[in-house]
Design an enzyme around this catalytic site. Structure first.
Site, short mmCIF file in Angstrom:
data_model
loop_
_atom_site.label_atom_id
_atom_site.label_comp_id
_atom_site.label_asym_id
_atom_site.label_seq_id
_atom_site.Cartn_x
_atom_site.Cartn_y
_atom_site.Cartn_z
N LEU A 17 -7.66 -3.15 -3.60
CA LEU A 17 -6.69 -2.06 -3.70
C LEU A 17 -7.36 -0.70 -3.90
O LEU A 17 -8.13 -0.50 -4.83
CB LEU A 17 -5.73 -2.33 -4.86
CG LEU A 17 -4.62 -1.29 -5.07
CD1 LEU A 17 -3.77 -1.13 -3.83
CD2 LEU A 17 -3.77 -1.66 -6.28
N HIS A 18 -7.03 0.23 -3.02
CA HIS A 18 -7.59 1.58 -3.11
C HIS A 18 -6.76 2.57 -2.32
O HIS A 18 -6.07 2.21 -1.36
CB HIS A 18 -9.04 1.60 -2.60
CG HIS A 18 -9.16 1.32 -1.12
ND1 HIS A 18 -9.01 0.05 -0.59
CD2 HIS A 18 -9.43 2.13 -0.06
CE1 HIS A 18 -9.18 0.10 0.72
NE2 HIS A 18 -9.42 1.35 1.07
N PHE A 19 -6.84 3.81 -2.73
CA PHE A 19 -6.30 4.95 -1.99
C PHE A 19 -7.47 5.84 -1.61
O PHE A 19 -8.50 5.86 -2.28
CB PHE A 19 -5.32 5.76 -2.86
CG PHE A 19 -4.09 5.00 -3.28
CD1 PHE A 19 -2.89 5.14 -2.59
CD2 PHE A 19 -4.13 4.13 -4.37
CE1 PHE A 19 -1.76 4.44 -2.98
CE2 PHE A 19 -3.01 3.42 -4.77
CZ PHE A 19 -1.82 3.58 -4.07
#
EC number: 2.7.7.69
Length: 431
Positions: free
Chosen positions: A234-236
């Protein structure tokens, strides 16, 4: 005026080193159990932001310009990037929409390959494949969290704090294959090893970061699996680009306003069909609405991208089908030859091109053609909207609204009112 920094030699990043385990640690000073004991990072705690996302408040400039940019430049000088993104050519493509083109040959040649299936939006985390616990600690910039104290109206910054493995921190790290100046990653609860899927807490954190930055040129983006995310952790993404994105200039038509004040509109006259979500009584209202919609898309295996714009005040939700078309052989060889993977930045109008011939021959028509291939058909977009509105507990009366507009259009000599929502001042765009 665009910022310029000195070009330095590029050395091998920890992303590229082998993973041979050595006694006393793996030798890469990573975030895994072998190396995390004693690790420390700065901690940035932003003020409580449980307020209207449209509320104008004064934010300290040190967050973006001193902390993110300063730390990013430090890593640049230390040679931790795979190539010098500041040497990449960039231009605005002539035409009505102002698509932005960048020639980035290094990203094509040196970017880490995708290690998962592209036909499933939800896939379990696989610790044997590359993930952010394997990055070197020198690629991390700081820990980031929002205050849980309702009375907190000031930021807190501590220059060195232990990484608490028992309470997985959210961290900001450099993107070693950057698209633009200051390109970083926000990795929520990094040690929890969450797969690339939206949840309410993580999207709220991304909005809090955008609001805290308080700069319309600092945007966050999200790519789901199947929509050209390349890492299932999970990352932006976020970076700084001092010009308006074409999608931010697109007109929109309001579909509905929720009970908590969140307005949902559809984009008009833009090659990618998508939704614009904005407003809300609090920033959490906005985050929850977009999270509910995103979870709906995930659960129905619909790839999508998210652009967090205008300091977190506006969110563009963009379902897409390009990877599916590729798999079915429905994309023309001309588009395939460009090797462009249309992720959130391309969907927003910032076209990252890998071949000089494509950059030199870039035109508005070609950019439009690519993005039109990415977009859902009108019929499929209506179906997806129905799913989304069911998920958030509202009915979409889009068809009835369009019929009314068409009737008004014929009665009023061919004109009706739409909403035009520029995100930054026009005079700033011309710089």
């Amino acid at each position: 005026m665009l910022l310029k920094i000195k070009r330095v030699p590029t050395v091998v990043s920890n992303y590229q080193k082998d993973e041979t385990v050595e006694e006393g640690g793996c030798g890469r000073n990573c975030l895994s159990k072998c190396c995390i004991n004693g690790a420390r990072l700065p901690l940035y705690t932003c003020k409580n932001l449980d307020k209207s996302v449209g509320e104008n408040t004064e934010s300290p400039v040190t967050f973006l310009e001193s902390l993110v940019i300063g730390e990013w430049e430090d890593r640049f000088q230390r040679g931790l990037f795979r190539y010098d993104v500041t040497a990449c050519e960039t231009k605005v493509i002539p035409g009505k929409y102002g698509f932005i083109a960048q020639l980035n040959e290094g990203r094509h040649l040196k970017k880490r390959p995708t290690e998962f299936r592209v036909d499933k939006v939800l896939q379990p985390f696989d610790g044997n494949k590359f993930n952010f616990t394997k990055v070197g600690q020198e690629e991390l910039l700081f820990q980031f969290k929002a205050s849980t104290n309702d009375d907190d109206s000031e930021i807190q910054f501590l220059a060195s704090m232990p990484l608490d493995a028992d309470n997985s921190p959210s961290v900001v790290a450099i993107n070693v294959s950057p698209i633009e100046y200051g390109h970083v990653l926000l990795i929520p609860r990094v040690l929890d090893c969450l797969p690339q899927r939206i949840d309410h807490k993580s999207l709220l954190l991304a909005l809090q970061m955008a609001a805290e930055a308080d700069n319309p040129y600092f945007r966050l983006g999200y790519n789901s699996l199947g929509a050209f995310a390349t890492i299932n952790h999970l990352h932006f993404q976020a970076y700084y680009l001092a010009m308006q994105f074409p999608i931010e200039k697109a007109s929109s038509l309001k579909i509905t306003t929720t009970n908590n004040g969140v307005k949902i509109s559809k984009l008009l006259n833009y090659p990618v069909r998508g939704l614009l979500v904005e407003g809300g009584n609090t920033i959490k209202d906005l985050a929850d609405t977009v999270s509910d919609a995103s979870v709906c898309l995930q659960n129905n295996n619909i790839p999508f991208n998210i652009l967090i714009s205008d300091s977190g005040k506006r969110i563009f939700l963009l379902p897409q089908c390009y990877a599916e078309k590729q798999a079915l052989g429905e994309v023309s060889s001309t588009l395939l030859d460009t090797q462009v993977n249309p992720a959130v930045w391309e969907m927003s109008g910032h076209m990252v091109l890998k071949r000089k011939e494509d950059y030199e021959g870039a035109s508005e028509e070609k950019a439009w053609r690519l993005l039109a291939e990415v977009s859902l058909s009108e019929e499929r977009f209506r179906e997806v909207n129905t799913m989304i509105f069911d998920a958030i507990g509202f009915s979409s009366h889009e068809e009835e609204e369009e019929e009314e507009l068409e009737e008004q259009n014929s009665m009023n000599g061919g004109s009706f009112t739409i909403v035009h929502c520029p995100s930054v001042k026009e005079e700033a765009v011309s710089n």
